[in-house]
Design an enzyme around this catalytic site. Structure first.
Site, PDB file in Angstrom:
ATOM      1  N   LYS A   1     -41.349  50.895 -54.656  1.00  0.00           N
ATOM      2  CA  LYS A   1     -40.684  50.033 -53.629  1.00  0.00           C
ATOM      3  C   LYS A   1     -39.986  51.492 -52.918  1.00  0.00           C
ATOM      4  O   LYS A   1     -39.129  51.856 -53.154  1.00  0.00           O
ATOM      5  CB  LYS A   1     -39.517  49.254 -54.094  1.00  0.00           C
TER       6      LYS A   1
ATOM      7  N   CYS B   1     -29.215  64.987 -51.626  1.00  0.00           N
ATOM      8  CA  CYS B   1     -28.403  64.709 -52.877  1.00  0.00           C
ATOM      9  C   CYS B   1     -27.727  66.101 -53.432  1.00  0.00           C
ATOM     10  O   CYS B   1     -26.798  66.074 -54.123  1.00  0.00           O
ATOM     11  CB  CYS B   1     -28.798  63.592 -53.820  1.00  0.00           C
TER      12      CYS B   1
ATOM     13  N   SER C   1     -28.086  55.615 -53.140  1.00  0.00           N
ATOM     14  CA  SER C   1     -26.526  55.574 -53.304  1.00  0.00           C
ATOM     15  C   SER C   1     -25.903  55.330 -54.675  1.00  0.00           C
ATOM     16  O   SER C   1     -26.499  54.298 -55.243  1.00  0.00           O
ATOM     17  CB  SER C   1     -25.971  55.046 -52.130  1.00  0.00           C
TER      18      SER C   1
HETATM   19  P1  NAD Z   1     -29.475  53.373 -50.383  1.00  0.00           P
HETATM   20  O1  NAD Z   1     -28.816  53.348 -51.874  1.00  0.00           O
HETATM   21  O2  NAD Z   1     -29.107  52.794 -49.343  1.00  0.00           O
HETATM   22  O3  NAD Z   1     -31.064  52.788 -50.704  1.00  0.00           O
HETATM   23  C1  NAD Z   1     -32.079  53.157 -51.792  1.00  0.00           C
HETATM   24  C2  NAD Z   1     -32.901  52.053 -52.072  1.00  0.00           C
HETATM   25  O4  NAD Z   1     -32.136  50.823 -52.550  1.00  0.00           O
HETATM   26  C3  NAD Z   1     -33.764  51.508 -51.071  1.00  0.00           C
HETATM   27  O5  NAD Z   1     -34.947  51.430 -51.413  1.00  0.00           O
HETATM   28  C4  NAD Z   1     -33.125  50.363 -50.527  1.00  0.00           C
HETATM   29  O6  NAD Z   1     -34.139  49.440 -49.901  1.00  0.00           O
HETATM   30  C5  NAD Z   1     -32.517  49.666 -51.818  1.00  0.00           C
HETATM   31  N1  NAD Z   1     -31.189  49.021 -51.439  1.00  0.00           N
HETATM   32  C6  NAD Z   1     -30.434  49.242 -50.334  1.00  0.00           C
HETATM   33  N2  NAD Z   1     -29.299  48.278 -50.364  1.00  0.00           N
HETATM   34  C7  NAD Z   1     -29.623  47.633 -51.609  1.00  0.00           C
HETATM   35  C8  NAD Z   1     -28.967  46.420 -52.249  1.00  0.00           C
HETATM   36  N3  NAD Z   1     -27.746  46.016 -51.637  1.00  0.00           N
HETATM   37  N4  NAD Z   1     -29.410  45.766 -53.272  1.00  0.00           N
HETATM   38  C9  NAD Z   1     -30.583  46.289 -53.846  1.00  0.00           C
HETATM   39  N5  NAD Z   1     -31.046  47.289 -53.353  1.00  0.00           N
HETATM   40  C10 NAD Z   1     -30.674  47.856 -52.149  1.00  0.00           C
HETATM   41  O7  NAD Z   1     -29.782  54.779 -50.468  1.00  0.00           O
HETATM   42  P2  NAD Z   1     -30.280  55.565 -49.136  1.00  0.00           P
HETATM   43  O8  NAD Z   1     -29.343  55.724 -47.977  1.00  0.00           O
HETATM   44  O9  NAD Z   1     -31.757  55.084 -48.999  1.00  0.00           O
HETATM   45  O10 NAD Z   1     -30.497  57.125 -49.642  1.00  0.00           O
HETATM   46  C11 NAD Z   1     -29.511  58.063 -49.510  1.00  0.00           C
HETATM   47  C12 NAD Z   1     -28.409  57.978 -50.887  1.00  0.00           C
HETATM   48  O11 NAD Z   1     -29.566  58.427 -51.739  1.00  0.00           O
HETATM   49  C13 NAD Z   1     -27.622  59.063 -50.963  1.00  0.00           C
HETATM   50  O12 NAD Z   1     -26.320  58.583 -51.339  1.00  0.00           O
HETATM   51  C14 NAD Z   1     -28.027  60.109 -51.660  1.00  0.00           C
HETATM   52  O13 NAD Z   1     -27.249  61.203 -52.102  1.00  0.00           O
HETATM   53  C15 NAD Z   1     -28.826  59.263 -52.537  1.00  0.00           C
HETATM   54  N6  NAD Z   1     -29.827  60.393 -53.355  1.00  0.00           N
HETATM   55  C16 NAD Z   1     -29.573  60.642 -54.444  1.00  0.00           C
HETATM   56  C17 NAD Z   1     -30.525  61.440 -55.248  1.00  0.00           C
HETATM   57  C18 NAD Z   1     -30.276  61.982 -56.524  1.00  0.00           C
HETATM   58  O14 NAD Z   1     -31.071  62.838 -57.163  1.00  0.00           O
HETATM   59  N7  NAD Z   1     -29.353  61.640 -57.134  1.00  0.00           N
HETATM   60  C19 NAD Z   1     -31.594  61.925 -54.505  1.00  0.00           C
HETATM   61  C20 NAD Z   1     -31.839  61.457 -53.342  1.00  0.00           C
HETATM   62  C21 NAD Z   1     -31.059  60.736 -52.572  1.00  0.00           C
END
Ligand code: NAD
Length: 485
Positions: free
Chosen positions: A174, A282, A227
């Site tokens: 996804k 991240c 996140s």
């Molecule tokens: P996000 O959490 O908004 O989205 C991630 C995924 O979750 C997406 O596929 C999205 O469709 C889904 N999603 C969004 N809202 C949702 C909900 N309410 N319920 C269920 N699914 C939902 O993150 P983003 O903005 O796409 O990415 C940035 C974040 O990812 C930053 O916080 C970053 O630090 C983190 N990140 C972490 C790592 C790590 O290794 N720890 C790596 C890359 C990114």
């Protein structure tokens, strides 16, 4: 640049869903619509899971040495198409071409690691009593899912695809609905590499499909990257449905700079750490803890950061909302008494006026209670917090609810060792601003940067994607019978 409408990929076919909802995909470089993505629901997921479930018996029955042959061919295809894959990441995510290329190169390294898995999963065998042998074999789980964020449209899916599939699982990916285009090309190249239909499937969507993944009875394991707020939601929901889950969350990474640090190396490292991928990593170093007299390093750092120019060697941030949020953090810190040494607010790139750009920003005299010091800003912004001692600096790092990475800049082995020991983060750098472990080492943070026991890549991920079957055998009737045989 315009790309065709994104479609789901199920059982080796690109399929139109019957989804009532869809979303425009914007290039953050220009603000222009470059594609449309369907927002699928549970019915589309059912079809993908059914395809994966049907493919699993045959795929998992193939010996791993044969399964990885697909990934040898796939690696060659990634290399052959690197320019096109790079362009895709640049267009949909907004990072620079160099950064986009580095992301695809990392995807190649991740694929290479999967090719080495037969060497790492050879199992164990021991004669445990006369004539009785125990063996332990790693077996795949079945249908697994991988949920990805926007910031690495190509690399993060490769954290999971090669390892999970080479180990015998069938996968549902996804992608982030903000950057769904790269996944189409990944699916095409896997097919061209000879992956049987149904082993890899893509479903597009948002919250609704993620919830359906967490609830689906035929999905055995869920990996999530995004996140912390959503990582918690996904981890709770998937595990409450008795699935395995590893959920990586956000970060606030501290760079501890000591007065004896090498000036040029530290300045360029810190500037690159905070601004690379427009700070949307991240692993970005977003809080610098300046220990003692380090003004000479801060001066040099600002000089280095000035060389980072939006639209040239600095890409865009993902959206208008992200730009507004990042600029709000800077404005609030300034209003609370912090000093903006370099201001990237209101950046505009000529010819790309509708793009979402924030210039490199350095904010000094930030206090630990400010939001910019505690929260994930996810933009090219460095908050400098001043302390007198290394212990004070470590206390600030330790107080963070995150724990992805931390780094120390020093020429003292003793101080470096002290930070290695006392920082509360899963990945530590010494004179390295972005301490991403390379294969075979695994990637994963601590605290609220990761939920679940295994890491998501490297050797640690083998635990996550497999279960161990223990077999005890006896073939020789003359062996005496004892309490265990
Ligand atoms: P996000 O959490 O908004 O989205 C991630 C995924 O979750 C997406 O596929 C999205 O469709 C889904 N999603 C969004 N809202 C949702 C909900 N309410 N319920 C269920 N699914 C939902 O993150 P983003 O903005 O796409 O990415 C940035 C974040 O990812 C930053 O916080 C970053 O630090 C983190 N990140 C972490 C790592 C790590 O290794 N720890 C790596 C890359 C990114």
């Amino acid at each position: 640049m315009k790309y065709p409408t994104v479609r789901n990929y199920v059982a080796g076919q690109f399929v139109d869903g019957d989804e009532p909802r869809s979303l425009d995909v914007f290039s953050p470089l220009s603000g222009a619509v470059i594609s449309t993505v369907p927002l699928s629901g549970a019915a589309a997921l059912d079809k993908a899971v059914a395809a994966a479930k049907a493919a699993f018996p045959a795929w998992s029955a193939i010996p791993i040495k044969e399964r990885v042959q697909v990934f040898y061919r796939y690696k060659t295809l990634l290399e052959k198409h690197i320019q096109e894959l790079t362009q895709l990441v640049h267009d949909e995510n907004g990072k620079t071409m160099d950064e986009a290329r580095a992301e695809v190169e990392k995807a190649i390294e991740l694929t290479e690691f999967a090719c080495s898995l037969p060497q790492l999963v050879s199992g164990e065998l021991l004669e445990v009593s006369k004539g009785v042998e125990c063996r332990a074999e790693r077996k795949p789980l079945g249908v697994v899912a991988s949920i990805a964020p926007f910031n690495f449209p190509n690399m993060v899916p490769h954290w999971t695809i090669p390892n999970a599939i080479a180990l015998g699982n069938c996968m549902i990916l996804k992608p982030s609905e903000q950057v769904p285009v790269s996944a189409t090309r990944i699916a095409e190249l896997l097919q061209e590499a000879g992956l049987p239909d149904g082993v890899f499937n893509v479903v597009n969507g948002d919250k609704e499909i993620v919830e359906a993944i967490c609830d689906h009875p035929d999905i055995q394991a869920v990996s999530f990257v995004g996140s912390t707020k959503i990582a918690k939601v996904v981890y709770r929901r998937a595990t409450s449905n008795l699935k395995r889950c590893v959920a990586l969350g956000g970060a606030k990474n501290h760079l501890l700079v000591l007065p004896d640090a090498h000036t040029e190396m530290t300045a360029s490292n810190v500037a690159a750490s905070m601004s690379g991928c427009a700070g949307q990593r991240c692993m970005a170093g977003s809080a610098m803890v300046a220990v003692g007299s380090v003004d000479h390093i801060i001066d040099k750092l600002v000089e280095e950061a000035r060389k980072i120019v939006p639209g040239q060697n600095l890409g865009s941030v993902i959206s208008r909302e992200a730009k507004d949020r990042i600029e709000r953090y800077i404005t609030e810190a300034e209003a609370a008494g912090a000093k903006v040494l370099l201001d990237g607010r209101h950046a505009v790139v000529a010819g790309q006026e509708a793009g979402y750009y924030v210039g490199p920003t350095v904010v000094d005299y930030v206090t630990p209670d400010m939001a910019i010091a505690r929260e994930e800003v996810f933009g090219p912004v460095l908050a400098i917090i001043r302390t007198k001692t290394l212990d004070e600096a470590l206390a600030i790092e330790n107080a963070s609810n995150y724990g992805n990475a931390a780094a120390v800049f020093t020429q003292s082995g003793a101080h470096a060792r002290y930070v290695m020991e006392h920082a509360s983060a899963g990945m530590i750098g010494v004179n390295i601003g972005v301490p991403v472990p390379r294969e075979p080492f695994s990637f994963g943070g601590w605290n609220e940067s990761k939920f679940g026991t295994a890491d998501i890549t490297g050797k640690s991920s083998i635990e996550f994607w497999t279960q161990i079957k223990k077999v005890t055998t006896k073939w020789n009737p003359e062996s005496r019978v004892n309490w265990m045989s």
